[in-house]
Each structure stands twice: as C-alpha cells, then as structure tokens.
Design a protein around this motif. Structure first.
Motif, PDB file in Angstrom:
ATOM      1  N   GLU A  11      13.304 -31.863  12.000  1.00 18.73           N
ATOM      2  CA  GLU A  11      13.241 -33.138  12.707  1.00 18.73           C
ATOM      3  C   GLU A  11      13.926 -34.239  11.902  1.00 18.73           C
ATOM      4  OE1 GLU A  11       9.096 -33.748  13.359  1.00 18.73           O
ATOM      5  OE2 GLU A  11       9.022 -32.474  15.147  1.00 18.73           O
ATOM      6  N   GLU A  12      13.711 -34.244  10.588  1.00 20.53           N
ATOM      7  CA  GLU A  12      14.362 -35.239   9.738  1.00 20.53           C
ATOM      8  C   GLU A  12      15.881 -35.071   9.757  1.00 20.53           C
ATOM      9  OE1 GLU A  12      12.623 -34.714   5.913  1.00 20.53           O
ATOM     10  OE2 GLU A  12      10.762 -35.768   6.426  1.00 20.53           O
ATOM     11  N   ALA A  13      16.336 -33.820   9.727  1.00 22.59           N
ATOM     12  CA  ALA A  13      17.779 -33.559   9.750  1.00 22.59           C
ATOM     13  C   ALA A  13      18.391 -33.991  11.076  1.00 22.59           C
ATOM     14  CB  ALA A  13      18.045 -32.080   9.490  1.00 22.59           C
ATOM     15  N   ARG A  14      17.668 -33.730  12.185  1.00 20.58           N
ATOM     16  CA  ARG A  14      18.185 -34.139  13.495  1.00 20.58           C
ATOM     17  C   ARG A  14      18.292 -35.667  13.579  1.00 20.58           C
ATOM     18  NH1 ARG A  14      18.638 -31.694  18.495  1.00 20.58           N
ATOM     19  NH2 ARG A  14      17.541 -29.838  17.736  1.00 20.58           N
ATOM     20  N   ALA A  15      17.269 -36.357  13.081  1.00 21.71           N
ATOM     21  CA  ALA A  15      17.299 -37.816  13.119  1.00 21.71           C
ATOM     22  C   ALA A  15      18.475 -38.367  12.306  1.00 21.71           C
ATOM     23  CB  ALA A  15      15.981 -38.383  12.587  1.00 21.71           C
ATOM     24  N   LEU A  16      18.747 -37.751  11.176  1.00 23.76           N
ATOM     25  CA  LEU A  16      19.864 -38.189  10.350  1.00 23.76           C
ATOM     26  C   LEU A  16      21.192 -37.924  11.049  1.00 23.76           C
ATOM     27  CD1 LEU A  16      20.520 -39.424   7.567  1.00 23.76           C
ATOM     28  CD2 LEU A  16      20.623 -37.100   6.652  1.00 23.76           C
ATOM     29  N   MET A  17      21.314 -36.768  11.709  1.00 20.92           N
ATOM     30  CA  MET A  17      22.541 -36.466  12.448  1.00 20.92           C
ATOM     31  C   MET A  17      22.758 -37.479  13.566  1.00 20.92           C
ATOM     32  SD  MET A  17      25.171 -34.517  12.730  1.00 20.92           S
ATOM     33  CE  MET A  17      24.923 -32.854  12.103  1.00 20.92           C
ATOM     34  N   LEU A  18      21.700 -37.814  14.298  1.00 20.37           N
ATOM     35  CA  LEU A  18      21.834 -38.778  15.397  1.00 20.37           C
ATOM     36  C   LEU A  18      22.172 -40.171  14.873  1.00 20.37           C
ATOM     37  CD1 LEU A  18      18.908 -37.679  17.746  1.00 20.37           C
ATOM     38  CD2 LEU A  18      21.334 -37.081  17.874  1.00 20.37           C
ATOM     39  N   GLU A  19      21.748 -40.470  13.655  1.00 17.61           N
ATOM     40  CA  GLU A  19      22.090 -41.756  13.041  1.00 17.61           C
ATOM     41  C   GLU A  19      23.597 -41.878  12.821  1.00 17.61           C
ATOM     42  OE1 GLU A  19      21.439 -43.628   8.618  1.00 17.61           O
ATOM     43  OE2 GLU A  19      19.693 -42.681   9.557  1.00 17.61           O
ATOM     44  N   GLY A  20      24.234 -40.770  12.434  1.00 19.86           N
ATOM     45  CA  GLY A  20      25.666 -40.813  12.161  1.00 19.86           C
ATOM     46  C   GLY A  20      26.541 -40.477  13.346  1.00 19.86           C
ATOM     47  N   ALA A  21      25.969 -39.861  14.398  1.00 19.90           N
ATOM     48  CA  ALA A  21      26.763 -39.361  15.520  1.00 19.90           C
ATOM     49  C   ALA A  21      27.623 -40.402  16.226  1.00 19.90           C
ATOM     50  CB  ALA A  21      25.836 -38.675  16.528  1.00 19.90           C
ATOM     51  N   PRO A  22      27.212 -41.693  16.339  1.00 21.31           N
ATOM     52  CA  PRO A  22      28.080 -42.666  17.024  1.00 21.31           C
ATOM     53  C   PRO A  22      29.475 -42.787  16.413  1.00 21.31           C
ATOM     54  CG  PRO A  22      25.866 -43.548  16.803  1.00 21.31           C
ATOM     55  CD  PRO A  22      25.898 -42.280  16.004  1.00 21.31           C
ATOM     56  N   LEU A  23      29.634 -42.398  15.158  1.00 21.32           N
ATOM     57  CA  LEU A  23      30.956 -42.460  14.535  1.00 21.32           C
ATOM     58  C   LEU A  23      31.979 -41.663  15.335  1.00 21.32           C
ATOM     59  CD1 LEU A  23      32.829 -43.183  12.138  1.00 21.32           C
ATOM     60  CD2 LEU A  23      31.972 -41.132  10.988  1.00 21.32           C
ATOM     61  N   ALA A  24      31.555 -40.517  15.870  1.00 24.94           N
ATOM     62  CA  ALA A  24      32.503 -39.640  16.580  1.00 24.94           C
ATOM     63  C   ALA A  24      33.078 -40.303  17.817  1.00 24.94           C
ATOM     64  CB  ALA A  24      31.802 -38.337  16.957  1.00 24.94           C
ATOM     65  N   ARG A  25      32.331 -41.204  18.431  1.00 28.06           N
ATOM     66  CA  ARG A  25      32.816 -41.860  19.650  1.00 28.06           C
ATOM     67  C   ARG A  25      33.591 -43.139  19.350  1.00 28.06           C
ATOM     68  NH1 ARG A  25      31.014 -39.740  24.379  1.00 28.06           N
ATOM     69  NH2 ARG A  25      29.649 -37.941  24.090  1.00 28.06           N
ATOM     70  N   ARG A  26      33.547 -43.575  18.109  1.00 26.09           N
ATOM     71  CA  ARG A  26      34.339 -44.753  17.729  1.00 26.09           C
ATOM     72  C   ARG A  26      35.683 -44.362  17.151  1.00 26.09           C
ATOM     73  NH1 ARG A  26      33.181 -47.640  13.936  1.00 26.09           N
ATOM     74  NH2 ARG A  26      31.454 -46.568  12.877  1.00 26.09           N
ATOM     75  N   ILE A  27      35.797 -43.133  16.634  1.00 23.51           N
ATOM     76  CA  ILE A  27      37.063 -42.677  16.069  1.00 23.51           C
ATOM     77  C   ILE A  27      37.950 -42.177  17.205  1.00 23.51           C
ATOM     78  CG2 ILE A  27      38.152 -40.969  14.582  1.00 23.51           C
ATOM     79  CD1 ILE A  27      35.749 -41.053  12.799  1.00 23.51           C
ATOM     80  N   PRO A  28      39.153 -42.694  17.316  1.00 25.15           N
ATOM     81  CA  PRO A  28      40.004 -42.306  18.441  1.00 25.15           C
ATOM     82  C   PRO A  28      40.676 -40.949  18.230  1.00 25.15           C
ATOM     83  CG  PRO A  28      41.160 -43.865  17.044  1.00 25.15           C
ATOM     84  CD  PRO A  28      39.768 -43.732  16.467  1.00 25.15           C
ATOM     85  N   GLY A  29      41.138 -40.374  19.308  1.00 26.24           N
ATOM     86  CA  GLY A  29      42.007 -39.200  19.257  1.00 26.24           C
ATOM     87  C   GLY A  29      41.337 -37.936  18.776  1.00 26.24           C
ATOM     88  N   ARG A  30      42.153 -37.082  18.170  1.00 24.89           N
ATOM     89  CA  ARG A  30      41.693 -35.760  17.768  1.00 24.89           C
ATOM     90  C   ARG A  30      40.576 -35.815  16.746  1.00 24.89           C
ATOM     91  NH1 ARG A  30      47.251 -32.252  16.822  1.00 24.89           N
ATOM     92  NH2 ARG A  30      47.964 -32.203  18.993  1.00 24.89           N
ATOM     93  N   ALA A  31      40.660 -36.796  15.845  1.00 23.20           N
ATOM     94  CA  ALA A  31      39.635 -36.893  14.801  1.00 23.20           C
ATOM     95  C   ALA A  31      38.261 -37.066  15.414  1.00 23.20           C
ATOM     96  CB  ALA A  31      39.950 -38.054  13.862  1.00 23.20           C
ATOM     97  N   GLY A  32      38.166 -37.905  16.445  1.00 18.60           N
ATOM     98  CA  GLY A  32      36.893 -38.118  17.102  1.00 18.60           C
ATOM     99  C   GLY A  32      36.380 -36.860  17.777  1.00 18.60           C
ATOM    100  N   TRP A  33      37.269 -36.106  18.416  1.00 22.61           N
ATOM    101  CA  TRP A  33      36.843 -34.873  19.078  1.00 22.61           C
ATOM    102  C   TRP A  33      36.418 -33.816  18.060  1.00 22.61           C
ATOM    103  CZ3 TRP A  33      35.255 -34.594  23.772  1.00 22.61           C
ATOM    104  CH2 TRP A  33      35.727 -35.513  24.708  1.00 22.61           C
ATOM    105  N   GLU A  34      37.115 -33.739  16.944  1.00 25.09           N
ATOM    106  CA  GLU A  34      36.697 -32.807  15.889  1.00 25.09           C
ATOM    107  C   GLU A  34      35.289 -33.147  15.420  1.00 25.09           C
ATOM    108  OE1 GLU A  34      38.736 -30.375  13.489  1.00 25.09           O
ATOM    109  OE2 GLU A  34      40.457 -31.687  13.184  1.00 25.09           O
ATOM    110  N   LEU A  35      35.038 -34.430  15.189  1.00 27.27           N
ATOM    111  CA  LEU A  35      33.731 -34.828  14.685  1.00 27.27           C
ATOM    112  C   LEU A  35      32.642 -34.595  15.736  1.00 27.27           C
ATOM    113  CD1 LEU A  35      32.037 -35.948  12.441  1.00 27.27           C
ATOM    114  CD2 LEU A  35      32.676 -38.259  13.145  1.00 27.27           C
TER     115      LEU A  35
END
Length: 294
Positions: free
Chosen positions: A217-241
């Motif tokens: 549960e702690e690991a999932r919460a930490l992942m969700l904390e960082g996940a918005p980065l993937a939608r702010r990074i444009p192009g292929r980098a964002g899709w990879e993340l």
C-alpha cells in the motif's frame, strides 16, 4: 521503457518509444549499471573481492567522466566505458548520479555480508535515493527536463519501483541473504524474518501477509504521487513513463492476487498483461488514489 520477461528491471532499456537521438546514451547507462550489478551479485566472489572490483570500476568511471577522449581500451571494461564516454561528452551526464548507483551496489554487498536489516521505510528510501532515483534523473536530464517538481515526481516513481521490486522478490532475496523487510514493520506484527516461510503456522502467515500488504500500500501511494509526471512530459518520453508506472502497479495487482503472500510465490508481469497496461496507460483509470486496484 521496456523490461525483459522473466527478468525484472527497474532500469529502462531503450525501447521503440525511445527517441533515436538519446537511445545510445540510454543503452550506455543501462550497460554501465547492468555490469556493476553483475560485479556485485554474480559469480562466487567474496564480499571483499566484489568491493575491490567495484572500486576499480568506480576509478574507471572517474577516468571516463574526466576525459571522454581517453581511448576506450584504457579501461578494464571498454565495452562499457567507451559508449559511456561518448554519451557523457555529448549529453553532459551528471557524474554524481552514476557514482550514486555504484554506492548502492557497494551498500548491498556490505549489508548482505553483515545480514543487515533495514530499520524502517525511511532507511529503505535512503537506499532508493542511491539505487533507483538516479535512473529517473538521468533520463530526465537526457530529455532536457530539470525543474524541481519533475525531479521529485521522478524520485517518487523510481523509489516506488524499487520498493515494488523488493516486495515482488521477497522469496528470491531471502534465499540470497538480502533482507529488505523493515524491522519496524516486522516488530509491529511480532515477527522475525525467518517466519516468512511456507512452514510457518497459519496465524504467523497471516501476520506476514499483513506486513506485505501494508508495504505494498505504501509503494502504491508513492507511485501515485509521482505518476502525474508521465502526463506532463510530452511525446514518447511521457508514454514510456506511463508504461513504467503501469508495470509497477500491475506487479502490485499480482501481489494482491496471491493475497500478498509473495514470500511464497514470485509474481511476474508478462506479455499477457500488456493490453491491460496499455489501456490503463491511455485512460489513467487506475491512477485515482481513492479507487481500489482491480
């Protein structure tokens, strides 16, 4: 960012989504880390021998970063430091991040030799700062992303991936004398490391399950904390993340599906999981912290 089926990688290997301009650098960094990991973990060398080898490897890294023009065969590992020297020169790679990765391998060797048990999640996250976070920061550097918010979100994703790897690999790590289950979580359930076994009584296994569940549960919460980065990074980098995030979350789903008993069975993600991961990467359907995973 892809992973080999059957061989978990926190480190992203250059995939078809990786832009051609940075692919050689990504591959060079990957082989640098992979070779260091092999020095630390493969074969029958003793802990002092492994540390001596990593010390020589660190010296070769320092030479590589100091003089990209130095002939590749001047190092003991020309297949590593030739490409890395070219990547460092072209992209001005932050050398401290590469050195941090070596510090993590050295720490693993020392802790395995001494039977060290991490005190708490804070100590585990300090290890992740060396072992995992440099990977994300190096990739952001290659993509020209340097703002503080992105760096912190990258750290959250990378640390979450490292923790997920730990809770996925409990059975493998314990067999090799590596222990990442934190002492405070064990003490909270009145457990000892050796009680994470198939032969433990049902009531003990239930307490073991509760430990793994809480850590996941702690690991999932930490992942969700960082996940918005993937939608702010444009192009292929964002899709990879996005796919990296979904890979980590899928492992957590798999651990939950075996009732968090990953000390008995190692769950894995394979090709059959890819359609669901792709759908979730597009829809973001499982990125709501209030929404249970399914």
């Amino acid at each position: 960012m892809t992973t080999e089926v059957g061989h978990y990688e926190n480190f992203p290997v250059a995939s078809w989504l990786c832009p051609a301009a940075i692919r050689p650098a990504v591959v060079a960094i990957y082989h640098f880390a992979r070779t260091a990991d092999d020095i630390a973990d493969e074969g029958a060398a003793t802990a002092p021998e492994r540390l001596d080898q990593l010390s020589a490897y660190r010296t070769a890294l320092a030479r590589c970063l100091a003089s990209a023009a130095e002939p590749a065969d001047a190092a003991q590992w020309p297949q590593v430091f030739g490409p890395l020297a070219r990547a460092a020169e072209r992209h001005r790679l932050p050398g401290d991040l590469l050195h941090d990765l070596l510090s993590a391998f050295e720490q693993d060797i020392r802790h395995t030799a001494s039977g060290h048990v991490y005190a708490d999640t804070a100590e585990l996250l300090a290890y992740c700062r060396l072992s995992a976070n440099p990977v994300g920061r190096l990739l952001l550097h290659l993509y020209g992303i340097h703002d503080d918010e992105s760096l912190l979100q990258s750290d959250a994703v990378c640390s979450a991936l490292q923790l997920i790897n730990f809770w996925q690999d409990i059975s493998v790590d314990h067999a090799r004398g590596r222990h990442y289950l934190p002492a405070d979580a064990l003490q909270g359930q009145g457990l000892r490391l050796e009680e994470f076994s198939a032969g433990a009584p049902p009531e003990v296994q239930e307490r073991c399950r509760q430990v793994v569940r809480r850590l996941c549960e702690e690991a999932r919460a930490l992942m969700l904390e960082g996940a918005p980065l993937a939608r702010r990074i444009p192009g292929r980098a964002g899709w990879e993340l996005r796919l990296v995030v979904q890979g980590g979350l899928r492992i957590l789903d798999k651990i939950a599906a075996i009732d968090h008993r990953s000390w008995l069975q190692r769950p894995t993600v394979g090709k059959a999981d890819l359609p669901l991961m792709l759908w979730r990467a597009v829809s973001g359907a499982n990125l709501n912290p209030r929404q249970p995973a399914g």
